[in-house]
Design a protein around this motif. Sequence first.
Motif, PDB file in Angstrom:
ATOM      1  N   THR A 100       0.836  -1.208   0.000  1.00 47.34           N
ATOM      2  CA  THR A 100       0.000   0.000   0.000  1.00 47.34           C
ATOM      3  C   THR A 100       0.868   1.255   0.000  1.00 47.34           C
ATOM      4  N   GLY A 101       2.045   1.159   0.615  1.00 50.88           N
ATOM      5  CA  GLY A 101       2.958   2.304   0.585  1.00 50.88           C
ATOM      6  C   GLY A 101       3.422   2.631  -0.823  1.00 50.88           C
ATOM      7  N   THR A 102       3.726   1.601  -1.599  1.00 50.98           N
ATOM      8  CA  THR A 102       4.114   1.801  -2.998  1.00 50.98           C
ATOM      9  C   THR A 102       2.957   2.396  -3.787  1.00 50.98           C
ATOM     10  N   CYS A 103       1.752   1.890  -3.558  1.00 55.49           N
ATOM     11  CA  CYS A 103       0.561   2.426  -4.241  1.00 55.49           C
ATOM     12  C   CYS A 103       0.394   3.918  -3.951  1.00 55.49           C
ATOM     13  N   ALA A 104       0.528   4.285  -2.666  1.00 57.66           N
ATOM     14  CA  ALA A 104       0.344   5.681  -2.269  1.00 57.66           C
ATOM     15  C   ALA A 104       1.378   6.584  -2.933  1.00 57.66           C
ATOM     16  N   ALA A 105       2.631   6.132  -2.972  1.00 60.89           N
ATOM     17  CA  ALA A 105       3.688   6.940  -3.581  1.00 60.89           C
ATOM     18  C   ALA A 105       3.480   7.093  -5.082  1.00 60.89           C
ATOM     19  N   LEU A 106       3.072   6.030  -5.753  1.00 57.29           N
ATOM     20  CA  LEU A 106       2.826   6.104  -7.196  1.00 57.29           C
ATOM     21  C   LEU A 106       1.648   7.024  -7.508  1.00 57.29           C
ATOM     22  N   ALA A 107       0.585   6.918  -6.711  1.00 56.35           N
ATOM     23  CA  ALA A 107      -0.567   7.792  -6.928  1.00 56.35           C
ATOM     24  C   ALA A 107      -0.202   9.247  -6.672  1.00 56.35           C
ATOM     25  N   ALA A 108       0.596   9.506  -5.639  1.00 55.94           N
ATOM     26  CA  ALA A 108       1.029  10.879  -5.351  1.00 55.94           C
ATOM     27  C   ALA A 108       1.861  11.435  -6.497  1.00 55.94           C
ATOM     28  N   GLN A 109       2.735  10.614  -7.019  1.00 52.97           N
ATOM     29  CA  GLN A 109       3.551  11.031  -8.160  1.00 52.97           C
ATOM     30  C   GLN A 109       2.676  11.435  -9.336  1.00 52.97           C
ATOM     31  N   GLY A 110       1.665  10.617  -9.636  1.00 49.07           N
ATOM     32  CA  GLY A 110       0.784  10.923 -10.758  1.00 49.07           C
ATOM     33  C   GLY A 110      -0.022  12.180 -10.554  1.00 49.07           C
ATOM     34  N   ALA A 111      -0.542  12.394  -9.342  1.00 50.30           N
ATOM     35  CA  ALA A 111      -1.358  13.577  -9.071  1.00 50.30           C
ATOM     36  C   ALA A 111      -0.536  14.862  -9.168  1.00 50.30           C
ATOM     37  N   VAL A 112       0.687  14.836  -8.645  1.00 53.33           N
ATOM     38  CA  VAL A 112       1.549  16.026  -8.714  1.00 53.33           C
ATOM     39  C   VAL A 112       1.957  16.299 -10.159  1.00 53.33           C
ATOM     40  N   SER A 113       2.197  15.230 -10.919  1.00 50.95           N
ATOM     41  CA  SER A 113       2.536  15.414 -12.336  1.00 50.95           C
ATOM     42  C   SER A 113       1.435  16.174 -13.072  1.00 50.95           C
TER      43      SER A 113
END
Length: 395
Positions: free
Chosen positions: A18-31
């Motif tokens: 879930t930590g990896t999921c959260a980081a990937l989603a955060a990356q996409g939203a900031v992009s």
Amino acid sequence: MEALVYKDKKMLRRGYTTGTCAALAAQGAVSFLISGIWPETAELMTPAGQMVRVPLMEKKAGNGAASCAVKKDAGDDPDVTDGLLVFAQARFLPENTGNARVIIDGGEGVGRVTKAGLDQPVGAAAINSVPRRMIETAVAEVLEEAGLDRTVKILIFVPGGEKTAEKTFNPVLGITGGISILGTSGIVEPMSEEALIETIRAHMQVLRSEGRRFAAAVPGNMGERFLWSYLEREGIGKIPAVVCSNFVGRTLDMAGELGFSGLLLAGHLGKLVKLGCGIMNTHSKEGDGRMETLVACALRAGAGTGTLKRIQEANTTEQALEELKAAGILKETMGALLERMDWYMRRRVPETLETGILVFDAAGTLLGATENARDLLVLAAGEEPAGEDGPDNGI
């Protein structure tokens, strides 16, 4: 990502936390906040050194914020969070918000810490340290690539997380309202024991943070029920009980490491008898020795050749108990067994930690106890946990 691993004679598929999921989603939203264009995928290097690339889902933007989700994939691990959508909402904040460039909080479906001793302080979202660093790194890399020095608030939320959390240890640990965002490597190893061991450690750390020095450990629901019935019959109050699963030895190690003064182990004979031959991980794949141990103890109790042979050939410990009853040596055999179990447990722990044992049959009848067992339970029941009202985390 290297997707497959050989485990228990099978090729099993790895997943991501879930930590990896959260980081990937955060990356996409900031992009999206930076470019106004949604990327189709996000990728990052996990702490385990494996690259994960996933599609972004449920993309939304408006009112100065953007959010998207990554679907949790636990691979072939029986993880209750498998299939959940882990969302991250990103929003730029004014530049005068201080030095922090990435502010992280939890929303719907992400738990809140209510007890000390866990990875995060009381009141914080249950987003552990490694996932927080992964989110910070993923966002910082996107900002750096764009040449921006902005403060970003990331809100992690998981629809359905509160319901899913009911199937986890979070309610026992004092994490309310949702799941924890976890992971130390970023990768889910199928059938891994480490996640459960860390849950045991977290529960014990909570108890020590409350100032407790005495506790009980049970392998599972059966041991918990039997212990509760025993406490009720004996007129002893509620006590904290840690579910140790098969990891008796590791739990004893933790109790010594964390400075407990006493730990009582309670459970069904079929599980705990293995301690009588020094097996401290009671999973069947680690060893058996149940009947051999009972034969040795019955021999000390004076069993004849016929009884010993029938015990050796028994399919279950319940069947072996019937043979011991028929021979009239049940009490003596259980006494010999408890001596052996007690010796192996005391050998495992420091002198400052006193251990005790309660052993039950399948009906919850007490088969035997070490001399100090009741005293340890009374000491545990008499402790007042630290805090305003003394939180009740007993069984």
